[in-house]
Design a protein around this motif. Structure first.
Motif, PDB file in Angstrom:
ATOM      1  N   MET A   1      19.119 -28.525  32.301  1.00  0.00           N
ATOM      2  CA  MET A   1      19.154 -29.845  31.743  1.00  0.00           C
ATOM      3  C   MET A   1      19.545 -29.702  30.276  1.00  0.00           C
ATOM      4  O   MET A   1      19.017 -28.856  29.569  1.00  0.00           O
ATOM      5  CB  MET A   1      17.781 -30.503  31.896  1.00  0.00           C
ATOM      6  CG  MET A   1      17.727 -31.892  31.384  1.00  0.00           C
ATOM      7  SD  MET A   1      16.191 -32.692  31.867  1.00  0.00           S
ATOM      8  CE  MET A   1      15.288 -32.526  30.379  1.00  0.00           C
ATOM      9  N   LYS A   2      20.461 -30.530  29.865  1.00  0.00           N
ATOM     10  CA  LYS A   2      20.936 -30.414  28.493  1.00  0.00           C
ATOM     11  C   LYS A   2      21.130 -31.812  27.907  1.00  0.00           C
ATOM     12  O   LYS A   2      21.761 -32.663  28.510  1.00  0.00           O
ATOM     13  CB  LYS A   2      22.253 -29.653  28.483  1.00  0.00           C
ATOM     14  CG  LYS A   2      22.696 -29.195  27.150  1.00  0.00           C
ATOM     15  CD  LYS A   2      23.906 -28.297  27.307  1.00  0.00           C
ATOM     16  CE  LYS A   2      24.171 -27.557  26.046  1.00  0.00           C
ATOM     17  NZ  LYS A   2      25.285 -26.637  26.175  1.00  0.00           N
ATOM     18  N   THR A   3      20.553 -32.018  26.736  1.00  0.00           N
ATOM     19  CA  THR A   3      20.757 -33.258  25.984  1.00  0.00           C
ATOM     20  C   THR A   3      21.207 -32.880  24.576  1.00  0.00           C
ATOM     21  O   THR A   3      21.311 -31.702  24.241  1.00  0.00           O
ATOM     22  CB  THR A   3      19.467 -34.103  25.917  1.00  0.00           C
ATOM     23  OG1 THR A   3      18.519 -33.400  25.130  1.00  0.00           O
ATOM     24  CG2 THR A   3      18.923 -34.401  27.298  1.00  0.00           C
ATOM     25  N   ARG A   4      21.366 -33.876  23.706  1.00  0.00           N
ATOM     26  CA  ARG A   4      21.793 -33.617  22.333  1.00  0.00           C
ATOM     27  C   ARG A   4      20.752 -32.797  21.572  1.00  0.00           C
ATOM     28  O   ARG A   4      21.087 -31.983  20.723  1.00  0.00           O
ATOM     29  CB  ARG A   4      22.021 -34.949  21.605  1.00  0.00           C
ATOM     30  CG  ARG A   4      22.498 -34.764  20.184  1.00  0.00           C
ATOM     31  CD  ARG A   4      22.604 -36.040  19.409  1.00  0.00           C
ATOM     32  NE  ARG A   4      23.507 -36.994  20.045  1.00  0.00           N
ATOM     33  CZ  ARG A   4      23.761 -38.201  19.545  1.00  0.00           C
ATOM     34  NH1 ARG A   4      23.172 -38.584  18.427  1.00  0.00           N
ATOM     35  NH2 ARG A   4      24.578 -39.016  20.135  1.00  0.00           N
ATOM     36  N   TYR A   5      19.463 -32.956  21.899  1.00  0.00           N
ATOM     37  CA  TYR A   5      18.406 -32.308  21.147  1.00  0.00           C
ATOM     38  C   TYR A   5      17.681 -31.196  21.909  1.00  0.00           C
ATOM     39  O   TYR A   5      16.835 -30.520  21.356  1.00  0.00           O
ATOM     40  CB  TYR A   5      17.359 -33.336  20.707  1.00  0.00           C
ATOM     41  CG  TYR A   5      17.972 -34.495  19.981  1.00  0.00           C
ATOM     42  CD1 TYR A   5      18.429 -34.341  18.663  1.00  0.00           C
ATOM     43  CD2 TYR A   5      18.119 -35.720  20.592  1.00  0.00           C
ATOM     44  CE1 TYR A   5      19.012 -35.405  17.988  1.00  0.00           C
ATOM     45  CE2 TYR A   5      18.699 -36.781  19.928  1.00  0.00           C
ATOM     46  CZ  TYR A   5      19.147 -36.629  18.622  1.00  0.00           C
ATOM     47  OH  TYR A   5      19.717 -37.663  17.959  1.00  0.00           O
ATOM     48  N   CYS A   6      18.037 -31.013  23.177  1.00  0.00           N
ATOM     49  CA  CYS A   6      17.250 -30.101  24.006  1.00  0.00           C
ATOM     50  C   CYS A   6      18.148 -29.385  25.012  1.00  0.00           C
ATOM     51  O   CYS A   6      19.082 -29.963  25.561  1.00  0.00           O
ATOM     52  CB  CYS A   6      16.183 -30.917  24.735  1.00  0.00           C
ATOM     53  SG  CYS A   6      15.085 -29.948  25.752  1.00  0.00           S
ATOM     54  N   ASP A   7      17.828 -28.128  25.293  1.00  0.00           N
ATOM     55  CA  ASP A   7      18.548 -27.343  26.290  1.00  0.00           C
ATOM     56  C   ASP A   7      17.499 -26.581  27.099  1.00  0.00           C
ATOM     57  O   ASP A   7      16.918 -25.621  26.615  1.00  0.00           O
ATOM     58  CB  ASP A   7      19.521 -26.389  25.606  1.00  0.00           C
ATOM     59  CG  ASP A   7      20.418 -25.669  26.590  1.00  0.00           C
ATOM     60  OD1 ASP A   7      20.260 -25.890  27.798  1.00  0.00           O
ATOM     61  OD2 ASP A   7      21.282 -24.898  26.138  1.00  0.00           O
ATOM     62  N   GLU A   8      17.221 -27.025  28.307  1.00  0.00           N
ATOM     63  CA  GLU A   8      16.191 -26.427  29.152  1.00  0.00           C
ATOM     64  C   GLU A   8      16.789 -26.051  30.512  1.00  0.00           C
ATOM     65  O   GLU A   8      17.642 -26.741  31.049  1.00  0.00           O
ATOM     66  CB  GLU A   8      15.044 -27.416  29.403  1.00  0.00           C
ATOM     67  CG  GLU A   8      14.173 -27.680  28.213  1.00  0.00           C
ATOM     68  CD  GLU A   8      13.297 -26.499  27.857  1.00  0.00           C
ATOM     69  OE1 GLU A   8      12.872 -25.753  28.759  1.00  0.00           O
ATOM     70  OE2 GLU A   8      13.055 -26.316  26.647  1.00  0.00           O
ATOM     71  N   THR A   9      16.290 -24.950  31.050  1.00  0.00           N
ATOM     72  CA  THR A   9      16.683 -24.524  32.393  1.00  0.00           C
ATOM     73  C   THR A   9      15.574 -24.897  33.362  1.00  0.00           C
ATOM     74  O   THR A   9      14.397 -24.628  33.109  1.00  0.00           O
ATOM     75  CB  THR A   9      16.910 -22.995  32.430  1.00  0.00           C
ATOM     76  OG1 THR A   9      17.918 -22.664  31.482  1.00  0.00           O
ATOM     77  CG2 THR A   9      17.318 -22.544  33.810  1.00  0.00           C
TER      78      THR A   9
END
Length: 132
Positions: A1-9
């Protein structure tokens, strides 16, 4: 999952199973013969569900094939675990065969003269000899 403020697997683990029931197939019936419910052997602690189609549909705990039409029908069975998860379906083939009334009758002269040539049976209509 990737957003402008966060990058999580995110890891998703599938806890399904591939065990299948043991079946005897094909099953043979004559036209209009009384059929028995389909059977399969469940492994371990599984229960069984039977289907009339390979995908989808509603499973039932007992299914008796129909024998009122000749031909081949395919049914399916699957394992279900205690959590209600269902495994792959295994096919059970049912062959319903036409009833054939063979002609096997003949007549034979019940008295004959011992000096006459050997008498042969008279074959019934549509009865042939020889060949295999």
């Amino acid at each position: 999952m990737k957003t402008r403020y966060c990058d999580e697997t995110i890891t998703i683990t599938y806890h399904g199973f591939t065990d299948v029931p043991t079946v005897t197939s094909p099953i043979e019936y004559c036209l209009d013969e009384v059929a028995e419910p389909l059977t399969a052997v469940a492994a371990d602690t599984y229960t069984l569900l039977y289907y009339t189609q390979s995908v989808g549909g509603t499973g039932v705990t007992s299914l008796t094939p129909t024998t009122n039409v000749s031909g081949t029908s395919t049914y399916y069975v699957s394992h279900v675990n205690a959590q209600g998860c269902e495994g792959p379906r295994v096919e059970i083939v049912v062959n319903v065969k036409e009833i054939i009334n063979p002609v096997v009758s003949f007549t034979y002269q019940d008295t004959y003269c011992t000096s006459a040539p050997n008498d042969l049976p008279t074959l019934a209509n549509n009865f042939t000899t020889g060949g295999s």
